[in-house]
Design a protein around this motif. Structure first.
Motif, PDB file in Angstrom:
ATOM      1  N   LEU A  88       0.825  -1.199   0.000  1.00 31.23           N
ATOM      2  CA  LEU A  88       0.000   0.000   0.000  1.00 31.23           C
ATOM      3  C   LEU A  88       0.862   1.253   0.000  1.00 31.23           C
TER       4      LEU A  88
ATOM      5  N   TYR B 211      -5.930   1.169  -6.557  1.00 27.91           N
ATOM      6  CA  TYR B 211      -6.037   0.285  -5.402  1.00 27.91           C
ATOM      7  C   TYR B 211      -6.314  -1.151  -5.849  1.00 27.91           C
TER       8      TYR B 211
ATOM      9  N   SER C  72      -7.150  -2.419   1.122  1.00 26.57           N
ATOM     10  CA  SER C  72      -6.739  -1.047   0.846  1.00 26.57           C
ATOM     11  C   SER C  72      -7.385   0.000   1.733  1.00 26.57           C
TER      12      SER C  72
END
Length: 454
Positions: A245, A269, A343
């Protein structure tokens, strides 16, 4: 009327003309009809190189990432994807921008006389006139030749072998993950569906594929061998080796066909987008140098950083958080649920859900069950929409809380009000590409990113 206003009027007239045709869901295995129009136009689709992309899910994102890398490498690019979210010119991109109104109108003026000729031929043979998607494909191919582009990234409309886009001979055939969808047209089994999609693999081409079920991989390998094409598979010949991430997206490490690439920032994402990115890299490597040389660090870094995929895990609202995703089948919903968990850090998700009638609504609802706290059932603005009450019935079957709303605006208002009650809640709009487009437009009009005020 200004010149820009007149161009807009002309382009809108093109779309209105297309809408008089059989719609995108009217599909027959008749690629030769599109081929006939293109022959009369001197085969514009043969004047540039082509990356041809099929699959069940991930086609659009993979196409957009590949186009962005190609553009970063200095090539003039065309991109043909479907459907559109807000305006039809989004489907035909030239050098990363929607086709200009004047250009699409001029291209239509160029092809219209030949359309009339072929329609007359079809009528004489007792066949239906050219369809919306057949003509849109011709329009894109002509516009790319007129630009002119160096390479076009072309997304299949449905299937592969008999899709109107298969009038182009892809230098590279890209196969995104294949699942069960459009079974009434493509087949009831993965192998049957894969057989149709494998039709984009052309003689002496290079094919690259996402990881597939064994029966799908067998079909793809057999087609490649039959036509003398090479084929490479994710996980065996190239791979996403790591994903982490990052603010606004993720950092990826990718093992390509010709090189390895580390710390690549992708402003999207979801782990599935990381895999789409790896597939796009393999596709570009296959086009440039036939996978014999790695892409330069500058090119791939710029290509990734500039890549976008509207309507795919797109953040459109803050306070509360609102995410829009065009997932419209169980396979896509599974990827969405995994991405939301990985995410975003929320305890509860409100799902604004609208589904078209030809989709697996029951499978979509079941797929959402692991993350949905409250479903706000509605209907996309389409004649093909499943009514909200029917969706609510399916939601109740899996013991989720559901409320019914007449349209997206009222569903979104209720969902955002629900989410605003706790900083551990967020909203996702999903179930249909049409609904995703509506949501993006509504979010912009109501400035959802400025926050919620009850």
């Amino acid at each position: 009327m200004t010149g820009a206003e007149n161009d807009r009027r002309r382009a809108d007239a093109v779309y209105e003309a297309l809408l008089t045709r059989q719609g995108e869901q009217w599909v027959q295995p008749r690629v030769e009809r599109t081929r006939r129009v293109l022959e009369l136009l001197a085969d514009p689709q043969h004047t540039y190189r082509v990356v041809h992309v099929t699959g069940t899910n991930g086609k659009t994102s993979t196409s957009r990432i590949a186009e962005s890398i190609l553009r970063a490498s200095g090539l003039r690019t065309g991109l043909f994807t479907s459907p559109h979210l807000e305006r039809f010119t989004e489907r035909i991109m030239i050098d990363g921008e929607p086709i200009a109104d004047a250009v699409v109108a001029d291209a239509w003026d160029e092809i219209e006389p030949f359309v009339d000729m072929v329609d007359a031929e079809l009528a004489g043979a007792g066949d239906a006139p050219l369809t919306f998607f057949e003509l849109l494909t011709v329009l894109a191919f002509v516009a790319f030749a007129d630009a002119p582009v160096d390479v076009a990234v072309v997304e299949v409309g449905m299937g592969g072998s008999w899709d109107s886009t298969n009038t182009a001979d892809g230098d590279v055939a890209v196969i995104a993950p294949i699942g069960l969808d459009h079974a009434d047209r493509l087949g009831d089994t993965l192998a049957e569906i894969a057989t149709v999609k494998a039709g984009i693999i052309k003689p002496d081409a290079a094919a690259v594929s996402a990881a597939q079920a064994p029966e799908v991989e067998a079909v793809l390998r057999a087609q490649a061998a039959r036509v003398g094409a090479t084929i490479a598979f994710e996980g065996q010949d190239f791979a996403l080796t790591d994903g982490r991430l990052a603010v606004g997206g993720q950092l990826l490490d990718i093992r390509g066909l010709a090189g390895t690439y580390a710390e690549l920032y992708l402003p999207m994402y979801g782990a599935h987008q990381g895999r789409n990115a790896a597939l796009a890299v393999a596709a570009v490597e296959s086009l440039i140098g036939r996978a014999s040389q790695p892409l330069s660090d500058d090119v791939i870094t710029e290509g990734f950083a500039q890549a976008t995929s509207p309507g795919r895990l797109q953040l459109v609202g803050a306070n509360p958080t609102v995410v829009v995703d065009a997932a419209h089948n169980p396979h896509g919903i599974t990827a969405l649920v995994e991405a939301l968990r990985a995410s975003f850090d929320f305890d509860e998700w409100g799902v604004v859900l609208g589904i078209l009638g030809d989709k697996d609504a029951r499978g979509i609802v079941a797929g959402l069950r692991p993350i949905a706290t409250h479903v706000f059932a509605t209907a996309p603005d389409s004649e093909r929409a499943t009514d909200a009450d029917s969706i609510a019935d399916l939601v109740e079957e899996v013991d989720l809380r559901v409320t019914v709303h007449d349209d997206l605006a009222t569903a979104a208002e209720a969902a955002r009000e629900w989410a605003a009650a706790s900083d551990r809640r967020a909203v996702v709009v999903a179930g249909s590409v049409v609904l995703a487009g509506e949501a993006i437009a509504l979010a912009a009009a109501e400035s959802w990113k400025d926050g919620w005020s009850a």
